[in-house]
Design a protein around this motif. Sequence first.
Motif, mmCIF file in Angstrom:
data_model
loop_
_atom_site.group_PDB
_atom_site.id
_atom_site.type_symbol
_atom_site.label_atom_id
_atom_site.label_comp_id
_atom_site.label_asym_id
_atom_site.label_seq_id
_atom_site.Cartn_x
_atom_site.Cartn_y
_atom_site.Cartn_z
ATOM 1 N N HIS A 90 31.372 21.627 -3.008
ATOM 2 C CA HIS A 90 30.402 20.797 -3.722
ATOM 3 C C HIS A 90 29.771 19.782 -2.769
ATOM 4 O O HIS A 90 30.466 18.922 -2.219
ATOM 5 C CB HIS A 90 31.081 20.065 -4.877
ATOM 6 C CG HIS A 90 31.463 20.958 -6.010
ATOM 7 N ND1 HIS A 90 30.700 21.068 -7.153
ATOM 8 C CD2 HIS A 90 32.509 21.804 -6.176
ATOM 9 C CE1 HIS A 90 31.265 21.938 -7.979
ATOM 10 N NE2 HIS A 90 32.368 22.395 -7.404
ATOM 11 N N PRO A 91 28.442 19.829 -2.573
ATOM 12 C CA PRO A 91 27.793 18.871 -1.676
ATOM 13 C C PRO A 91 27.611 17.509 -2.331
ATOM 14 O O PRO A 91 27.176 17.404 -3.481
ATOM 15 C CB PRO A 91 26.431 19.532 -1.399
ATOM 16 C CG PRO A 91 26.164 20.372 -2.610
ATOM 17 C CD PRO A 91 27.508 20.847 -3.097
ATOM 18 N N VAL A 92 27.971 16.458 -1.596
ATOM 19 C CA VAL A 92 27.869 15.080 -2.082
ATOM 20 C C VAL A 92 27.208 14.234 -1.003
ATOM 21 O O VAL A 92 27.569 14.322 0.172
ATOM 22 C CB VAL A 92 29.263 14.502 -2.416
ATOM 23 C CG1 VAL A 92 29.180 12.998 -2.677
ATOM 24 C CG2 VAL A 92 29.856 15.208 -3.625
ATOM 25 N N LYS A 93 26.256 13.410 -1.417
ATOM 26 C CA LYS A 93 25.573 12.535 -0.461
ATOM 27 C C LYS A 93 26.170 11.138 -0.493
ATOM 28 O O LYS A 93 26.278 10.519 -1.553
ATOM 29 C CB LYS A 93 24.075 12.462 -0.774
ATOM 30 C CG LYS A 93 23.286 11.671 0.266
ATOM 31 C CD LYS A 93 21.799 11.754 0.031
ATOM 32 C CE LYS A 93 21.035 11.035 1.134
ATOM 33 N NZ LYS A 93 19.567 11.137 0.951
ATOM 34 N N ASP A 94 26.567 10.656 0.686
ATOM 35 C CA ASP A 94 26.997 9.273 0.864
ATOM 36 C C ASP A 94 25.728 8.456 1.085
ATOM 37 O O ASP A 94 25.058 8.588 2.117
ATOM 38 C CB ASP A 94 27.952 9.173 2.062
ATOM 39 C CG ASP A 94 28.518 7.771 2.244
ATOM 40 O OD1 ASP A 94 27.783 6.791 2.021
ATOM 41 O OD2 ASP A 94 29.698 7.646 2.644
ATOM 42 N N HIS A 104 27.809 7.290 -3.952
ATOM 43 C CA HIS A 104 27.794 8.726 -3.689
ATOM 44 C C HIS A 104 27.188 9.458 -4.888
ATOM 45 O O HIS A 104 27.449 9.092 -6.041
ATOM 46 C CB HIS A 104 29.211 9.272 -3.449
ATOM 47 C CG HIS A 104 29.890 8.703 -2.239
ATOM 48 N ND1 HIS A 104 30.391 7.429 -2.195
ATOM 49 C CD2 HIS A 104 30.174 9.269 -1.030
ATOM 50 C CE1 HIS A 104 30.945 7.215 -1.006
ATOM 51 N NE2 HIS A 104 30.824 8.310 -0.282
ATOM 52 N N VAL A 105 26.426 10.514 -4.593
ATOM 53 C CA VAL A 105 25.762 11.283 -5.637
ATOM 54 C C VAL A 105 25.963 12.773 -5.370
ATOM 55 O O VAL A 105 25.890 13.229 -4.227
ATOM 56 C CB VAL A 105 24.248 10.971 -5.682
ATOM 57 C CG1 VAL A 105 23.542 11.874 -6.693
ATOM 58 C CG2 VAL A 105 24.011 9.515 -6.038
ATOM 59 N N THR A 156 25.263 14.048 3.936
ATOM 60 C CA THR A 156 25.817 14.893 2.886
ATOM 61 C C THR A 156 27.086 15.567 3.382
ATOM 62 O O THR A 156 27.121 16.094 4.493
ATOM 63 C CB THR A 156 24.795 15.961 2.440
ATOM 64 O OG1 THR A 156 23.664 15.299 1.876
ATOM 65 C CG2 THR A 156 25.392 16.886 1.397
ATOM 66 N N PHE A 157 28.122 15.536 2.550
ATOM 67 C CA PHE A 157 29.409 16.123 2.893
ATOM 68 C C PHE A 157 29.749 17.220 1.884
ATOM 69 O O PHE A 157 29.401 17.128 0.706
ATOM 70 C CB PHE A 157 30.515 15.060 2.865
ATOM 71 C CG PHE A 157 30.321 13.955 3.859
ATOM 72 C CD1 PHE A 157 30.860 14.043 5.135
ATOM 73 C CD2 PHE A 157 29.581 12.820 3.529
ATOM 74 C CE1 PHE A 157 30.674 13.031 6.067
ATOM 75 C CE2 PHE A 157 29.386 11.807 4.445
ATOM 76 C CZ PHE A 157 29.932 11.905 5.721
#
Length: 363
Positions: free
Chosen positions: A272-276, A307-308, A282-283
């Motif tokens: 699951h990609p998540v943006k800090d 984070h989103v 994006t992690f």
Amino acid sequence: MIRDLILEDGTLFTGQAIGSTASSQGEVVFNTGMTGYQEILTDPSYCGQFVTMTYPLIGNYGINLADFESIEPSIHGLVVKESCDTPSNFRSEQSVDAYLKSKEIPGIAEIDTRSLTKIIRKHGTMRAILTEAREEGDVDENALDFAPFMTDQVERVSTKNPYVVPGRGHRVVVIDYGMKHGILRDLTERLCHIIVVPYTYTTEEILALKPDGIMLTNGPGDPKNVPEAIEVIKELQGHAPIFGICLGHQLIALANGADTEKMTFGHRGSNHPVKDLHLNKTFITSQNHGYAVRLGSLENTHLDLTHVAINDDSVEGVKHKDYPVFSVQYHPESAPGPEDSGYLFDQFIDQIKQYKQHSKEAK
């Protein structure tokens, strides 16, 4: 032997029985991970659930003694397309089927998991029954009485007694809502002296341990089912840095006036990609949750969005505007999944150091 998986909307899947021959009930969910089934089986956050693995072949590298995330699994059932009976890996100790049998967990194989996943995506997670394994014939109609969704999962999986994982570094109190062992691994790698306590510990009992930092762990179910934890977190803020993961993240949000909601089918998988938002990076993250913090509810609170989720813009992290308190919805300890987000544990340690220094200067 065969068995049925019956959804509460009446959908029926008949397949091969694996694991225990007994029947079981649970909430049927799906996980998109291609590997990591052993960690998934032993993640306490799956308490009360049937996990459908979307990857078609499960068990090809077996079960080993090193990759457990808890001593006893809390999953209520496993659903797969194909279960490998002859694993091939130098670390393998037993097959998935043998492990399920040893833990008295039922499972079903040889069903169309893609079709099942589409149903869950369209209609949401729902209650389901795994019937007793049988040679042939019809299922017992008396077994088709769907029990209500569980509300006591945290009570079932939290440690009953406190215990210590010794270290020479910072004293971290870990409040166990259904902790994965990966959290302990990351803290011990940073030399922390860890005290794990039950979720029922009071503010006074926690502060009596003189923590340098407090960790709120992952766990199963609806965060609103543990209101006592919400009150304790309110009282702990300002006494030590706090880091929340998954259920711990949701509880921090509720403690600060935000709200949570049940998702249609949740986030469960290792990609699951998540943006800090602070790092503007994006992690790829490991996730397992069916509830989320409602974005609009963060307004007029003392929490900032950090984070989103890239896929659906859901809330994946917050931090307190006044206190050293922050949290993420995903699993930075991975297990299974990428280890991209280990920096968050370093961030927690840095906050502990800064807080101790400020406290020293204030004195």
